[in-house]
Design an enzyme around this catalytic site. Sequence first.
Site, PDB file in Angstrom:
ATOM      1  N   ARG A 149       5.996  -3.943  -4.292  1.00 24.01           N
ATOM      2  CA  ARG A 149       4.644  -3.489  -3.955  1.00 24.01           C
ATOM      3  C   ARG A 149       3.705  -4.665  -3.709  1.00 24.01           C
ATOM      4  NH1 ARG A 149       2.126   0.381  -1.285  1.00 24.01           N
ATOM      5  NH2 ARG A 149       0.059   0.851  -2.097  1.00 24.01           N
ATOM      6  N   HIS A 193      -3.603  -4.165   8.282  1.00 32.79           N
ATOM      7  CA  HIS A 193      -2.901  -2.918   8.596  1.00 32.79           C
ATOM      8  C   HIS A 193      -3.538  -1.712   7.902  1.00 32.79           C
ATOM      9  CE1 HIS A 193       0.322  -0.384   9.929  1.00 32.79           C
ATOM     10  NE2 HIS A 193       0.748  -0.141   8.713  1.00 32.79           N
ATOM     11  N   ASP A 194      -4.099  -1.913   6.727  1.00 35.34           N
ATOM     12  CA  ASP A 194      -4.721  -0.811   5.987  1.00 35.34           C
ATOM     13  C   ASP A 194      -5.957  -0.251   6.671  1.00 35.34           C
ATOM     14  OD1 ASP A 194      -2.937  -0.471   3.970  1.00 35.34           O
ATOM     15  OD2 ASP A 194      -4.108  -1.454   2.408  1.00 35.34           O
ATOM     16  N   ASP A 206      -4.602  -6.469  12.337  1.00 37.65           N
ATOM     17  CA  ASP A 206      -3.328  -5.908  11.859  1.00 37.65           C
ATOM     18  C   ASP A 206      -2.195  -6.782  12.373  1.00 37.65           C
ATOM     19  OD1 ASP A 206      -1.117  -4.439  11.154  1.00 37.65           O
ATOM     20  OD2 ASP A 206      -1.764  -2.579  12.131  1.00 37.65           O
ATOM     21  N   SER A 241       0.843   4.086  11.148  1.00 37.01           N
ATOM     22  CA  SER A 241       1.947   3.259  10.680  1.00 37.01           C
ATOM     23  C   SER A 241       3.272   4.012  10.882  1.00 37.01           C
ATOM     24  CB  SER A 241       1.711   2.869   9.216  1.00 37.01           C
ATOM     25  OG  SER A 241       2.630   1.912   8.759  1.00 37.01           O
TER      26      SER A 241
END
Length: 382
Positions: free
Chosen positions: A227, A355-356, A322, A157
């Site tokens: 968040r 994405h994680d 992602d 990232s």
Amino acid sequence: MPESIPVDSVGLVTPQTHHFDQPLTLDCGRVLAQYDLIYETYGELNAAADNAILICHALSGDHHAAGYHSMDERKPGWWDSAIGPGKPIDTNRFFVVSLNNLGGCKGSTGPNTINPDTGKLWGPDFPIVTVRDWVESQARLANILGITQWAAVIGGSLGGMQVLQWAIDYPERLRHAVVIAAAPNLTAQNIAFNEVVRQALRSDPGFHEGRYAEHGVVPAHGLKIARMLGHITYLSDDAMRKKFGRELREGKISFGFDVEFQVESYLRYQGESFVDRFDANTYLLMTKALDYFDPAAAHGGDLSAALAHVQARFLVVSFTSDWRFAPERSREIVKALLDGDKPVSYAEVEAHHGHDAFLIPIPHYFDVFHSYMALIAQEVSP
């Protein structure tokens, strides 16, 4: 907390801090006359000093990438799955350095540390920092550690963006560049997400123009919203559907605005836990560093020209689900490298995690990672 330290863990680790008195001129034009960088190391630097690996962290990451600070720590470092004996970044072979970037909130100089000129917290007066600034400070830390060339610089990232910048700014100082779930710049959509995050923080009544610490408060509501939004963008629709579906907490609809769906409960938990571990001003700085990253801009938008002088071999990894840093963005990097006849390996990993995924030990991903790192290990001195 762990009942015992796993055999493939780096074990108990103690962060170290180095104080720099050499002024650092930032991209924004301001100068940090002095600053601290906090970092951790795992493994041993060999006699030739050619087995060093730099880990670059993502937006909310820090220096604690692996192992435990104490036996009371509930979870290990954020990339413990990848760093340790026998893991892709094998600490039996490599000396691994992981630091908290300038502007961070976990021990390096940033908004929640003291400004020596005023004796007060930096707060919103801390200067905007860029990926190039981070790389310059990291290079200075490498000098302190006696590392003239990294065996590899690795990051996912925002960390992957730092890897790209390293290869551009210091081509002779890294042999391999491992860029995971990254992009050569942010899309307009990603910049838009970051702006919503910043507005959530700045519009919180407790933000006080960034001087919330002076008022003895935290912009908790803004941090929670920021968040929650960020977390949604890190996951894929498939991952959220598999994890939560439309499951109701009480098994029935209550016709109200309290938490009803499990996904709502999860997001609120993520937001609330974030308030206790991250600083709002740091979050603003990190999102701006993301927005500003665009090495091709200085070359008329030509990424191949920006990468023309890199010397490192590259491994680029992307994940099919992602949508934040989609595979086509990684393929832009690969194409630019190939256009310049640069050596690059590319893997597009089938994964539903979003994405994680770069933080998760997905078998195909880790097989690729293991294999590439094993090749690097063969190049280092005994």
